[in-house]
Write a protein that holds these residues in place. Structure first.
Motif, PDB file in Angstrom:
ATOM      1  N   ILE A 124       6.650 -35.203  24.752  1.00 17.99           N
ATOM      2  CA  ILE A 124       6.151 -34.695  25.962  1.00 17.99           C
ATOM      3  C   ILE A 124       4.872 -34.512  26.040  1.00 17.99           C
ATOM      4  CG2 ILE A 124       6.139 -32.833  27.772  1.00 17.99           C
ATOM      5  CD1 ILE A 124       8.914 -32.336  27.553  1.00 17.99           C
ATOM      6  N   ALA A 181       7.965 -27.660  28.469  1.00  9.99           N
ATOM      7  CA  ALA A 181       8.596 -28.209  27.610  1.00  9.99           C
ATOM      8  C   ALA A 181      10.062 -27.352  27.145  1.00  9.99           C
ATOM      9  CB  ALA A 181       7.813 -28.477  26.266  1.00  9.99           C
ATOM     10  N   LEU A 235      12.960 -29.593  26.650  1.00  8.92           N
ATOM     11  CA  LEU A 235      12.944 -30.818  25.970  1.00  8.92           C
ATOM     12  C   LEU A 235      14.088 -30.974  24.619  1.00  8.92           C
ATOM     13  CD1 LEU A 235      11.542 -33.448  25.132  1.00  8.92           C
ATOM     14  CD2 LEU A 235      10.021 -32.086  23.673  1.00  8.92           C
ATOM     15  N   ILE A 294       5.508 -32.418  21.068  1.00  8.60           N
ATOM     16  CA  ILE A 294       4.771 -32.225  21.922  1.00  8.60           C
ATOM     17  C   ILE A 294       3.268 -32.771  21.656  1.00  8.60           C
ATOM     18  CG2 ILE A 294       3.670 -30.325  23.714  1.00  8.60           C
ATOM     19  CD1 ILE A 294       6.307 -28.790  22.987  1.00  8.60           C
TER      20      ILE A 294
END
Length: 454
Positions: A26, A53, A56, A76
């Motif tokens: 992300i 996030a 995720l 990330i």
């Protein structure tokens, strides 16, 4: 449309050929977190990352379970921190507190790595850029999951040789501070020419300023799948070989496209790109170097290696771009030494050296990647190696990088052990002749003439 039939077709690839989705990353913009108060800035960064996030890992695990596709990493990337922290940070230590915050946020949401402790200095360094760069050794040493990158050059701007010189010194500092762990902190630091804004792979991932507020980028990896396919056409013509690689890359990339679209839907975050890089691991049968050997080389590094790698890289891209609506990131073959057992074997056999690796980087996506060198290598020599790699990217209008590991206390003939996906690496000899006078000139190497296309 992607259907379940296409997924079922990949079962054998997953079970027998090491196919995996290497990462769902992300990308998160932190531009709206900028604040002149350092404490408030860190609070905003933590809250933004842990909010965007938070699901995720859960979603990644659900996709993995639903489709029986291994998703090795959930990661990330954030806006380059030199841009985000410039208003609040007055010292390298101030910047290092942001690395602490990134690490806490990454642990909270359960991702394995977070990238974006970065600076973009291809033409010049602001005070904030320089402070961030000088903070890298301590920031990487006291965090577990933070990765750092610095873009030193581009085709449009040339090479910032002041920054190249500084990074040679910084890499040695990173190595020294982590010498009790085989200088392993250097694995989390990479320098770039023409760094892409949408790279999902670490250590170089950051969320570029051209990106939207948040985005899903996926990196696939299928060296084992390509290897098995190439083995089936041994002795056939280059036409047959190229068609085989293209068709295989298409299937591998379709898996990445499926995962990316599903993650985008479930997280309600836009789909960015699929990076179709061939990313090896130390596992048997998961090596880019082994593909080159299957094409017809005794070892990676033998005469013909650069041509074979160029062909492989091109066919993977040709097959991949037909399989996904958006392809980006690096999208080429990785040739790290420590993470690829075939490359390790080639080094140990004496088939490949740094000069041959440098030639190979002309036709692949990364560069001198995960290269362990003697710990007493001078900073100016490290800077010279970086400058050479930057020049290849600048002149050839492509992304190149260097992730060098000067292993403190180790010499040629020794090796460093990193474990897991990072494997181990033999210490490679470095050209002993000095480039100090060249590096110490200072300033910037201008952009090449063919960069002027306005």
């Amino acid at each position: 449309m992607i259907n379940i039939g296409e997924v079922l077709e990949t079962n054998e690839m997953v079970e027998k050929e090491n196919l995996d989705v290497r990462t769902i990353t992300i990308g998160i913009s932190l531009l709206d977190c900028i604040d002149s108060d350092l404490q408030k800035l860190n609070e905003k960064i933590y809250n933004k990352i842990t909010t965007v996030a938070k699901n995720l890992v859960k979603v990644g695990n659900e996709i993995e379970s639903n489709y029986c596709i291994p998703i090795v990493n959930k990661r990330i990337s954030v806006t380059p921190i030199a841009l985000v922290g410039g208003a609040a940070c007055k010292s390298p230590e101030d910047f290092a507190t942001i690395a602490d915050t990134m690490d806490r946020a990454a642990k909270q949401v359960g991702v394995n790595l977070i990238g974006g402790y970065s600076a973009l200095v291809s033409k010049g360094m602001t005070k904030a850029d320089e402070m961030l760069i000088r903070s890298i050794p301590i920031a990487l040493h006291r965090t577990e999951r933070v990765c750092s990158s610095v873009n030193l050059a581009s085709t449009k701007t040339g090479i910032n040789m002041d920054a190249v010189k500084l990074m040679g010194e910084i890499i040695l500092e990173v190595a020294e501070i982590s010498k009790d762990n085989d200088s392993a902190d250097c694995m989390k630091l990479v320098v770039f020419c023409n760094a892409p804004d949408d790279n999902p792979f670490m250590a170089g991932a950051f969320h570029g300023v051209t990106e939207t507020d948040a985005v899903i980028n996926v990196g696939v990896s299928g060296p084992g799948v390509v290897l098995r396919a190439v083995e089936k056409v041994k002795g056939e013509s280059f036409e047959v070989l190229c068609e085989t690689i293209k068709k295989t890359a298409f299937k591998v990339t379709r898996v990445g496209q499926l995962v990316a679209k599903e993650a985008s839907r479930m997280l309600n975050i836009p789909f960015g790109i699929v990076d179709l890089s061939l990313a090896p691991t130390p596992a048997v049968g998961d090596s880019v170097a082994d593909i080159l050997c299957s094409i017809g080389l005794e070892y990676a590094g033998a005469p013909g290696t650069t041509a074979a790698l160029a062909m492989l890289n091109d066919q993977v891209k040709k097959g991949g771009v037909m399989a996904s609506s958006y392809v980006g990131g690096l999208s080429g073959a990785f040739i790290p030494v420590s993470e690829d057992q075939g490359m390790i074997n080639a080094v140990e056999a004496g088939a490949i050296n740094l000069e041959k690796l440098e030639a190979m980087t002309c036709v692949c996506s990364v560069g001198l990647d995960m290269i362990a060198i003697p710990g007493d290598t001078p900073a100016t020599t490290i800077s010279g190696m970086i400058a050479d790699e930057m020049a290849l990217g600048m002149v050839n209008q492509k992304t190149t990088a260097a992730r060098l590991i000067p292993a403190i206390g180790k010499k040629v003939g020794d090796q460093v052990e990193f474990g897991g996906l990072f494997g181990y690496a033999p210490i490679m000899p470095v050209n002993p002749f000095s480039c100090a006078d060249f590096i110490n000139r200072g300033g910037r190497i201008p952009a090449p003439i063919h960069s002027f296309k306005n």
